[in-house]
Design a protein around this motif. Structure first.
Motif, short mmCIF file in Angstrom:
data_model
loop_
_atom_site.label_atom_id
_atom_site.label_comp_id
_atom_site.label_asym_id
_atom_site.label_seq_id
_atom_site.Cartn_x
_atom_site.Cartn_y
_atom_site.Cartn_z
N THR A 183 9.92 -3.93 38.28
CA THR A 183 11.34 -4.13 38.61
C THR A 183 11.54 -4.85 39.94
O THR A 183 12.33 -5.79 40.04
CB THR A 183 12.08 -2.77 38.65
OG1 THR A 183 11.76 -2.08 37.46
CG2 THR A 183 13.58 -2.97 38.70
N ASP A 184 10.82 -4.43 40.98
CA ASP A 184 10.99 -5.03 42.32
C ASP A 184 10.64 -6.50 42.33
O ASP A 184 11.38 -7.33 42.89
CB ASP A 184 10.12 -4.29 43.35
CG ASP A 184 10.59 -2.85 43.55
OD1 ASP A 184 11.75 -2.57 43.19
OD2 ASP A 184 9.81 -2.02 44.04
N TYR A 233 24.59 -10.12 43.14
CA TYR A 233 23.39 -9.58 42.47
C TYR A 233 23.44 -8.05 42.44
O TYR A 233 23.29 -7.43 41.39
CB TYR A 233 22.12 -10.07 43.16
CG TYR A 233 20.87 -9.74 42.36
CD1 TYR A 233 20.47 -10.57 41.33
CD2 TYR A 233 20.11 -8.61 42.64
CE1 TYR A 233 19.35 -10.28 40.57
CE2 TYR A 233 18.99 -8.30 41.88
CZ TYR A 233 18.60 -9.14 40.85
OH TYR A 233 17.50 -8.84 40.10
N GLU A 234 23.67 -7.45 43.60
CA GLU A 234 23.72 -5.98 43.70
C GLU A 234 24.90 -5.41 42.90
O GLU A 234 24.76 -4.40 42.22
CB GLU A 234 23.85 -5.55 45.17
CG GLU A 234 22.53 -5.53 45.92
CD GLU A 234 21.43 -4.74 45.24
OE1 GLU A 234 21.69 -3.61 44.79
OE2 GLU A 234 20.29 -5.25 45.13
N LYS A 247 24.20 -5.55 39.27
CA LYS A 247 23.11 -4.61 38.99
C LYS A 247 23.64 -3.17 38.93
O LYS A 247 23.29 -2.40 38.01
CB LYS A 247 22.05 -4.72 40.08
CG LYS A 247 20.69 -4.22 39.66
CD LYS A 247 19.66 -4.44 40.73
CE LYS A 247 18.60 -3.37 40.62
NZ LYS A 247 17.66 -3.39 41.71
N ASP A 275 13.23 -8.42 40.48
CA ASP A 275 14.41 -8.49 41.35
C ASP A 275 14.32 -9.66 42.33
O ASP A 275 15.24 -10.46 42.44
CB ASP A 275 14.53 -7.19 42.17
CG ASP A 275 15.58 -6.26 41.58
OD1 ASP A 275 16.22 -6.66 40.59
OD2 ASP A 275 15.77 -5.16 42.10
N ARG A 276 13.18 -9.70 43.02
CA ARG A 276 12.99 -10.76 44.04
C ARG A 276 13.02 -12.14 43.40
O ARG A 276 13.69 -13.05 43.88
CB ARG A 276 11.66 -10.55 44.78
CG ARG A 276 11.74 -9.52 45.90
CD ARG A 276 10.61 -9.69 46.89
NE ARG A 276 9.31 -9.51 46.28
CZ ARG A 276 8.73 -8.32 46.08
NH1 ARG A 276 9.36 -7.22 46.45
NH2 ARG A 276 7.55 -8.22 45.52
N GLN A 320 16.52 -13.18 42.20
CA GLN A 320 17.42 -13.59 43.29
C GLN A 320 17.09 -14.99 43.79
O GLN A 320 17.99 -15.80 44.02
CB GLN A 320 17.34 -12.57 44.44
CG GLN A 320 18.00 -11.25 44.07
CD GLN A 320 18.20 -10.36 45.28
OE1 GLN A 320 18.75 -10.77 46.29
NE2 GLN A 320 17.74 -9.12 45.18
#
Length: 251
Positions: free
Chosen positions: A121-122, A204-205, A208, A125-126, A129
């Motif tokens: 996931t991390d 993005y946040e 999410k 995510d990066r 973005q």
């Protein structure tokens, strides 16, 4: 010898009756499957026709639009459904096995993607973005109507601005300005005013968080999809075994 022959006939009759029942169930199931595929394909084609290159925010995967995904998924589901219908009607072992293996492959692929998604996931995510920020540079440019519209809709509906900060737009414009869809109150060229008049939330946040809040719906949809596939696999295997049985008893 007559009693043995009678028993064999009885067994053959039962096997045929079972096979007929499974056959019609499987046919009905796959007909629904096929119709579902038609529906998804139709929506995809409608989206492509009305929205053009709508809603691909990614610069790395420009063809990964909602319309294209729906068209590919719909066509694939239709193909699998057709294969299942044909296998059921023809009582063909090869077709049934092909249907079973295809569906199993899809099921395993989905499971793998889900596991990888949760495991990384991390990293995802990066990467997402970075990719979205690259995509910002295509905003308002020739031939990117879809991306431009998508960003306008997201920023207006989610009351956010930029990917991780409204300053993401400063790099795009090489100036202290944002698109008009970032404004608290929309007016022509309001993106030129002071930051006090813009949405502050990062898109993005915000999106999410919205997705996480609606995770239940996503989960239910995922579960239903999985159940339908497991049903399909069960039908195919049951029918395959019934065909083999009928062949054995009625030989």
């Amino acid at each position: 010898g007559t009693s043995a022959h009678g028993a064999k006939l009885k067994r053959c009759g039962m096997a045929r009756a079972c096979l007929q029942a499974v056959k019609y169930l499987m046919f009905a199931f796959n007909l629904l499957f096929w119709l579902g595929g038609c529906g998804v394909l139709g929506v995809g084609i409608w989206l492509a026709a009305t929205q053009g290159s709508f809603a691909t925010l990614s610069s790395s995967f420009p063809s990964l639009s909602a319309a294209n995904l729906l068209i590919i998924t719909g066509a694939f589901v239709m193909a699998i459904g057709f294969l299942g219908c044909l296998g059921a009607i023809k009582e063909n072992k090869c077709l049934l096995l092909a249907f079973f293996l295809l569906l199993l492959l899809v099921f395993l692929l989905e499971a793998t993607i889900a596991i990888l998604f949760f495991a990384y996931t991390d990293k995802i995510d990066r990467y997402a973005q970075q990719d979205l920020k690259k995509g910002l540079h295509l905003y308002g440019t020739q031939g990117n109507v879809g991306l431009t519209n998508a960003w306008s809709i997201i920023q207006t509906d989610f009351r956010c601005c930029g990917v991780s900060n409204y300053t993401d737009w400063f790099e795009v414009y090489n100036a202290t300005r944002v698109p008009d869809s970032c404004c608290l109150e929309f007016s022509e060229s309001c993106g030129l005013h002071a930051p006090g008049t813009w949405w502050k939330a990062p898109c993005y946040e915000t999106v999410k968080v919205w997705l996480q809040e609606n995770l239940l719906a996503v989960g239910v949809f995922g579960l239903c999809t999985a159940l339908v596939q497991i049903l399909g696999l069960t039908f195919a295997m049951t029918m395959y075994c019934q065909v083999v049985k009928a062949d054995t008893y009625c030989a």
